[in-house]
Scaffold this motif. Structure first.
Motif, mmCIF file in Angstrom:
data_model
loop_
_atom_site.group_PDB
_atom_site.id
_atom_site.type_symbol
_atom_site.label_atom_id
_atom_site.label_comp_id
_atom_site.label_asym_id
_atom_site.label_seq_id
_atom_site.Cartn_x
_atom_site.Cartn_y
_atom_site.Cartn_z
ATOM 1 N N VAL A 134 43.591 48.091 55.186
ATOM 2 C CA VAL A 134 43.134 46.948 56.030
ATOM 3 C C VAL A 134 41.604 46.941 54.321
ATOM 4 N N ALA A 135 41.226 47.263 53.682
ATOM 5 C CA ALA A 135 40.346 47.269 52.606
ATOM 6 C C ALA A 135 41.242 46.044 52.002
ATOM 7 N N ALA A 136 42.121 46.629 51.285
ATOM 8 C CA ALA A 136 42.463 46.040 49.984
ATOM 9 C C ALA A 136 42.571 44.607 50.366
ATOM 10 N N ALA A 137 43.462 44.301 51.630
ATOM 11 C CA ALA A 137 43.986 43.084 52.173
ATOM 12 C C ALA A 137 42.127 42.370 52.222
ATOM 13 N N VAL A 138 41.122 43.075 52.362
ATOM 14 C CA VAL A 138 40.846 42.174 52.616
ATOM 15 C C VAL A 138 39.920 41.419 51.393
ATOM 16 N N TYR A 139 39.592 42.445 50.112
ATOM 17 C CA TYR A 139 39.421 42.371 49.111
ATOM 18 C C TYR A 139 40.609 40.964 48.061
ATOM 19 N N ARG A 140 42.276 41.760 48.344
ATOM 20 C CA ARG A 140 43.113 40.811 47.994
ATOM 21 C C ARG A 140 42.631 39.671 48.988
ATOM 22 N N HIS A 141 42.082 38.933 50.006
ATOM 23 C CA HIS A 141 42.214 37.517 50.523
ATOM 24 C C HIS A 141 40.777 36.644 49.835
ATOM 25 N N HIS A 142 39.309 37.492 48.599
ATOM 26 C CA HIS A 142 39.293 37.116 48.492
ATOM 27 C C HIS A 142 39.135 37.098 46.506
ATOM 28 N N GLY A 143 40.754 37.208 46.027
ATOM 29 C CA GLY A 143 41.307 36.960 45.152
ATOM 30 C C GLY A 143 40.954 38.389 44.396
ATOM 31 N N PHE A 144 40.979 39.301 44.715
ATOM 32 C CA PHE A 144 40.812 40.226 44.145
ATOM 33 C C PHE A 144 42.453 40.915 43.991
ATOM 34 N N ILE A 145 43.019 41.505 42.727
ATOM 35 C CA ILE A 145 44.255 41.496 41.931
ATOM 36 C C ILE A 145 44.065 42.991 41.763
ATOM 37 N N GLY A 146 45.909 44.046 41.588
ATOM 38 C CA GLY A 146 45.631 44.823 41.094
ATOM 39 C C GLY A 146 45.797 44.674 40.303
ATOM 40 N N PHE A 147 45.627 46.775 39.409
ATOM 41 C CA PHE A 147 45.675 46.792 38.004
ATOM 42 C C PHE A 147 46.112 47.986 38.458
ATOM 43 N N GLY A 148 46.998 48.318 37.442
ATOM 44 C CA GLY A 148 47.441 49.618 36.884
ATOM 45 C C GLY A 148 48.292 50.573 38.234
ATOM 46 N N ASP A 149 48.621 51.619 38.268
ATOM 47 C CA ASP A 149 49.537 52.036 39.496
ATOM 48 C C ASP A 149 48.502 52.266 40.862
ATOM 49 N N ASN A 150 48.007 52.574 41.357
ATOM 50 C CA ASN A 150 47.379 52.989 43.102
ATOM 51 C C ASN A 150 47.293 51.076 43.165
ATOM 52 N N PRO A 151 48.257 50.993 44.489
ATOM 53 C CA PRO A 151 47.901 50.150 45.142
ATOM 54 C C PRO A 151 46.274 49.476 45.281
ATOM 55 N N HIS A 152 45.966 50.400 46.017
ATOM 56 C CA HIS A 152 43.814 50.029 46.429
ATOM 57 C C HIS A 152 43.407 49.947 45.085
ATOM 58 N N ALA A 153 43.550 50.189 44.080
ATOM 59 C CA ALA A 153 42.637 49.597 42.727
ATOM 60 C C ALA A 153 42.688 48.047 42.799
ATOM 61 N N LEU A 154 41.772 46.932 42.725
ATOM 62 C CA LEU A 154 41.907 45.745 42.502
ATOM 63 C C LEU A 154 40.695 45.373 41.373
#
Ligand SMILES: CC(C)(COP(=O)(O)OP(=O)(O)OC[C@H]1O[C@@H](n2cnc3c(N)ncnc32)[C@H](O)[C@@H]1OP(=O)(O)O)[C@@H](O)C(=O)NCCC(=O)NCCS
Length: 167
Positions: A134-154
């Motif tokens: 859920v938190a990752a979705a909030v950050y993605r909503h603000h334009g954050f992009i994933g990096f590395g292997d951890n799907p929650h690292a943005l």
């Protein structure tokens, strides 16, 4: 968001004991650990306060870096071939239950971006480690992009953040 909140550095005048964002680890960190981290220079903490002085939300910032190899190729291609790029980590972000859903989380994120952008010390991006999907979705909503292997690292490049409207 209406200017109902002040955002300032955490200090001894703030009552941390009643803070409840609904996440026990984030509550515990704020009530029991954050002042030690601040004292040891491993985190800076900022709080949103109401006109009555209650803490409505908090976030932390610290220096970080991102291995160049972890960035998406289209981002890495535009960067110098250093092993890593400098970043600012928003280690924690939490809003008290009473104040959720009113744009305060977005306002604290905007405040963190402003501080990172206005620092004399260069950083390529703001990074977060979202605590769940859920938190990752909030950050993605603000334009954050994933990096590395951890799907929650943005990450959010600060050059992009310059163009975002401020809360
Ligand atoms: C996550 C949290 C910080 C958000 O704070 P908030 O003040 O309630 O959020 P806001 O009202 O500012 O809303 C933020 C934006 O995220 C969007 N959003 C909310 N839930 C979302 C979801 N599941 N997926 C995508 N976007 C979402 C909102 O629509 C809003 O977008 P908008 O500004 O374009 O309207 C808060 O709910 C919280 O403290 N949760 C518990 C702790 C936590 O999860 N912290 C994250 C640490 S990794």
């Amino acid at each position: 968001m209406a200017a109902r909140f002040d955002i300032e550095k955490l200090s001894a005048k703030h009552d941390r004991s009643r803070f409840d964002c609904g996440s026990e680890p984030l509550n515990r960190y704020f009530t029991q650990q954050v002042t030690q981290d601040v004292r040891r220079w491993v985190a800076a903490c900022f709080v949103a306060t109401t006109s009555a002085g209650a803490v409505a939300g908090y976030y932390t910032l610290a220096s970080a870096s991102i291995p160049l190899a972890d960035l998406p190729p289209e981002t890495a291609r535009k960067l110098p071939r250093y092993p890593s790029v400098p970043a600012v980590r928003m280690g924690r972000l939490a809003i008290d239950r009473q104040f959720k859903g009113q744009g305060l989380g977005a306002a604290l994120l905007a405040d963190a971006l402003t501080r990172a952008l206005s620092s004399d010390i260069a950083a390529f991006a703001l990074i977060v480690d979202a605590k769940d999907d859920v938190a990752a979705a909030v950050y993605r909503h603000h334009g954050f992009i994933g990096f590395g292997d951890n799907p929650h690292a943005l990450f959010l490049p600060l050059a992009t953040a310059k163009t975002l409207p401020q809360a």
